[in-house]
Design a protein around this motif. Structure first.
Motif, mmCIF file in Angstrom:
data_model
loop_
_atom_site.group_PDB
_atom_site.id
_atom_site.type_symbol
_atom_site.label_atom_id
_atom_site.label_comp_id
_atom_site.label_asym_id
_atom_site.label_seq_id
_atom_site.Cartn_x
_atom_site.Cartn_y
_atom_site.Cartn_z
ATOM 1 N N MET A 1 -14.213 -3.615 2.185
ATOM 2 C CA MET A 1 -13.457 -4.083 1.024
ATOM 3 C C MET A 1 -14.226 -3.752 -0.244
ATOM 4 N N ALA A 2 -13.537 -3.124 -1.185
ATOM 5 C CA ALA A 2 -14.131 -2.853 -2.488
ATOM 6 C C ALA A 2 -14.094 -4.139 -3.309
ATOM 7 N N ARG A 3 -14.982 -4.213 -4.281
ATOM 8 C CA ARG A 3 -15.044 -5.391 -5.151
ATOM 9 C C ARG A 3 -15.723 -5.005 -6.457
ATOM 10 N N ALA A 4 -15.636 -5.901 -7.432
ATOM 11 C CA ALA A 4 -16.373 -5.728 -8.678
ATOM 12 C C ALA A 4 -17.796 -6.257 -8.454
ATOM 13 N N TYR B 1 0.800 -1.232 0.000
ATOM 14 C CA TYR B 1 0.000 0.000 0.000
ATOM 15 C C TYR B 1 0.832 1.281 0.000
ATOM 16 N N ASP B 2 2.126 1.188 0.275
ATOM 17 C CA ASP B 2 2.961 2.390 0.352
ATOM 18 C C ASP B 2 2.986 3.115 -0.991
ATOM 19 N N GLY B 3 2.548 4.364 -0.989
ATOM 20 C CA GLY B 3 2.560 5.186 -2.195
ATOM 21 C C GLY B 3 1.301 5.111 -3.042
ATOM 22 N N ILE B 4 0.336 4.294 -2.656
ATOM 23 C CA ILE B 4 -0.901 4.161 -3.444
ATOM 24 C C ILE B 4 -1.850 5.318 -3.143
ATOM 25 N N VAL B 5 -2.486 5.849 -4.201
ATOM 26 C CA VAL B 5 -3.367 7.013 -4.075
ATOM 27 C C VAL B 5 -4.789 6.617 -3.679
ATOM 28 N N PHE B 6 -5.498 7.601 -3.159
ATOM 29 C CA PHE B 6 -6.944 7.508 -2.976
ATOM 30 C C PHE B 6 -7.546 7.934 -4.312
ATOM 31 N N HIS B 7 -8.019 6.962 -5.084
ATOM 32 C CA HIS B 7 -8.426 7.225 -6.466
ATOM 33 C C HIS B 7 -9.901 7.557 -6.643
ATOM 34 N N ARG B 8 -10.707 7.304 -5.625
ATOM 35 C CA ARG B 8 -12.149 7.570 -5.717
ATOM 36 C C ARG B 8 -12.607 8.077 -4.359
ATOM 37 N N ALA C 1 -13.901 7.224 0.916
ATOM 38 C CA ALA C 1 -12.602 7.401 0.257
ATOM 39 C C ALA C 1 -12.073 6.014 -0.056
ATOM 40 N N GLN C 2 -11.763 5.759 -1.341
ATOM 41 C CA GLN C 2 -11.306 4.440 -1.776
ATOM 42 C C GLN C 2 -9.857 4.482 -2.228
ATOM 43 N N THR C 3 -9.125 3.401 -1.905
ATOM 44 C CA THR C 3 -7.716 3.270 -2.227
ATOM 45 C C THR C 3 -7.373 1.800 -2.416
ATOM 46 N N GLY C 4 -6.095 1.495 -2.614
ATOM 47 C CA GLY C 4 -5.655 0.116 -2.686
ATOM 48 C C GLY C 4 -5.421 -0.415 -4.082
ATOM 49 N N ASP C 5 -5.534 0.461 -5.086
ATOM 50 C CA ASP C 5 -5.295 0.049 -6.470
ATOM 51 C C ASP C 5 -3.928 0.571 -6.915
ATOM 52 N N PRO C 6 -2.976 -0.326 -7.203
ATOM 53 C CA PRO C 6 -1.638 0.136 -7.598
ATOM 54 C C PRO C 6 -1.615 0.902 -8.919
ATOM 55 N N THR C 7 -2.658 0.757 -9.740
ATOM 56 C CA THR C 7 -2.711 1.493 -11.011
ATOM 57 C C THR C 7 -3.328 2.876 -10.838
ATOM 58 N N GLY C 8 -4.023 3.094 -9.709
ATOM 59 C CA GLY C 8 -4.677 4.374 -9.459
ATOM 60 C C GLY C 8 -5.928 4.606 -10.287
ATOM 61 N N THR C 9 -6.414 3.576 -10.969
ATOM 62 C CA THR C 9 -7.564 3.720 -11.860
ATOM 63 C C THR C 9 -8.855 3.155 -11.298
ATOM 64 N N ILE D 1 -13.034 3.769 3.171
ATOM 65 C CA ILE D 1 -13.362 4.248 4.514
ATOM 66 C C ILE D 1 -14.571 5.161 4.388
ATOM 67 N N MET D 2 -15.585 4.881 5.175
ATOM 68 C CA MET D 2 -16.832 5.639 5.107
ATOM 69 C C MET D 2 -16.704 7.020 5.772
ATOM 70 N N PHE D 3 -17.136 8.059 5.046
ATOM 71 C CA PHE D 3 -17.227 9.408 5.609
ATOM 72 C C PHE D 3 -18.497 9.559 6.436
ATOM 73 N N ALA D 4 -19.536 8.819 6.072
ATOM 74 C CA ALA D 4 -20.853 8.966 6.681
ATOM 75 C C ALA D 4 -21.533 7.603 6.729
ATOM 76 N N ASP D 5 -22.713 7.560 7.312
ATOM 77 C CA ASP D 5 -23.477 6.329 7.373
ATOM 78 C C ASP D 5 -23.759 5.819 5.959
#
Length: 158
Positions: free
Chosen positions: A96-99, A48-55, A62-70, A111-115
């Motif tokens: 956990m995000a998923r398809a 996870y080091d260096g991975i952006v919050f892409h969505r 706030a979503q993260t965890g994608d090494p491509t940032g897409t 991570i949820m900002f709100a309910d």
């Protein structure tokens, strides 16, 4: 009468240093042992080091965890079968995000900002923010953000 939150021990926490500050996440292996094991393995590999919050959606998450940032990428580890529970997606919940396939979770999380009760029973809860929600609130918004914040480092219980 309200129940006081149980303090997380170092053994069951993640410390995520972001470009906006520090966030401490209490792991929930009681709800999602396979997801927690996958996250711990990726953290130990410094994935996870260096991975952006892409969505990052205002009033949602706030979503993260994608090494491509897409939003389309993941790790080299196998996908994880869903571990849905009765846990509520409240502010600070880490899921956990998923398809579309419920068994397609890999490395992306949010991570949820709100309910977000509408997610209950449809996504896997594997953690909760116990320190640093004010940091999460500062993450740059956008899909993708123009100047995305990133995870500087993520380590087990420091």
């Amino acid at each position: 009468m309200a129940v006081a939150p149980v303090a997380a021990s170092a053994a069951d926490t993640l410390v995520m240093e972001t470009t906006k500050g520090r966030v401490v996440i209490k792991l929930r292996p009681d709800l999602a042992p396979k997801h927690v094991a996958q996250i711990e393995k990726l953290v130990s590999q410094k994935f996870y080091d260096g991975i952006v919050f892409h969505r990052v959606i205002e009033g949602f998450m706030a979503q993260t965890g994608d090494p491509t940032g897409t939003g389309a990428g993941g790790s080299d580890l196998p996908d994880i079968p869903a571990e849905f529970s009765r846990a509520h997606f409240a502010r600070g919940t880490v899921g956990m995000a998923r398809a579309q396939d419920p068994d397609s979770a890999n490395s992306q999380f949010f991570i949820m900002f709100a309910d977000g009760g509408f997610l209950d029973g449809q996504y896997t809860v594997w953690g909760e923010v116990v320190e640093g929600m004010e940091t999460v609130d500062k993450i740059e918004r956008g899909e993708p953000p123009a100047n995305p914040d990133k995870i500087v480092s993520m380590r087990l219980g420091q």
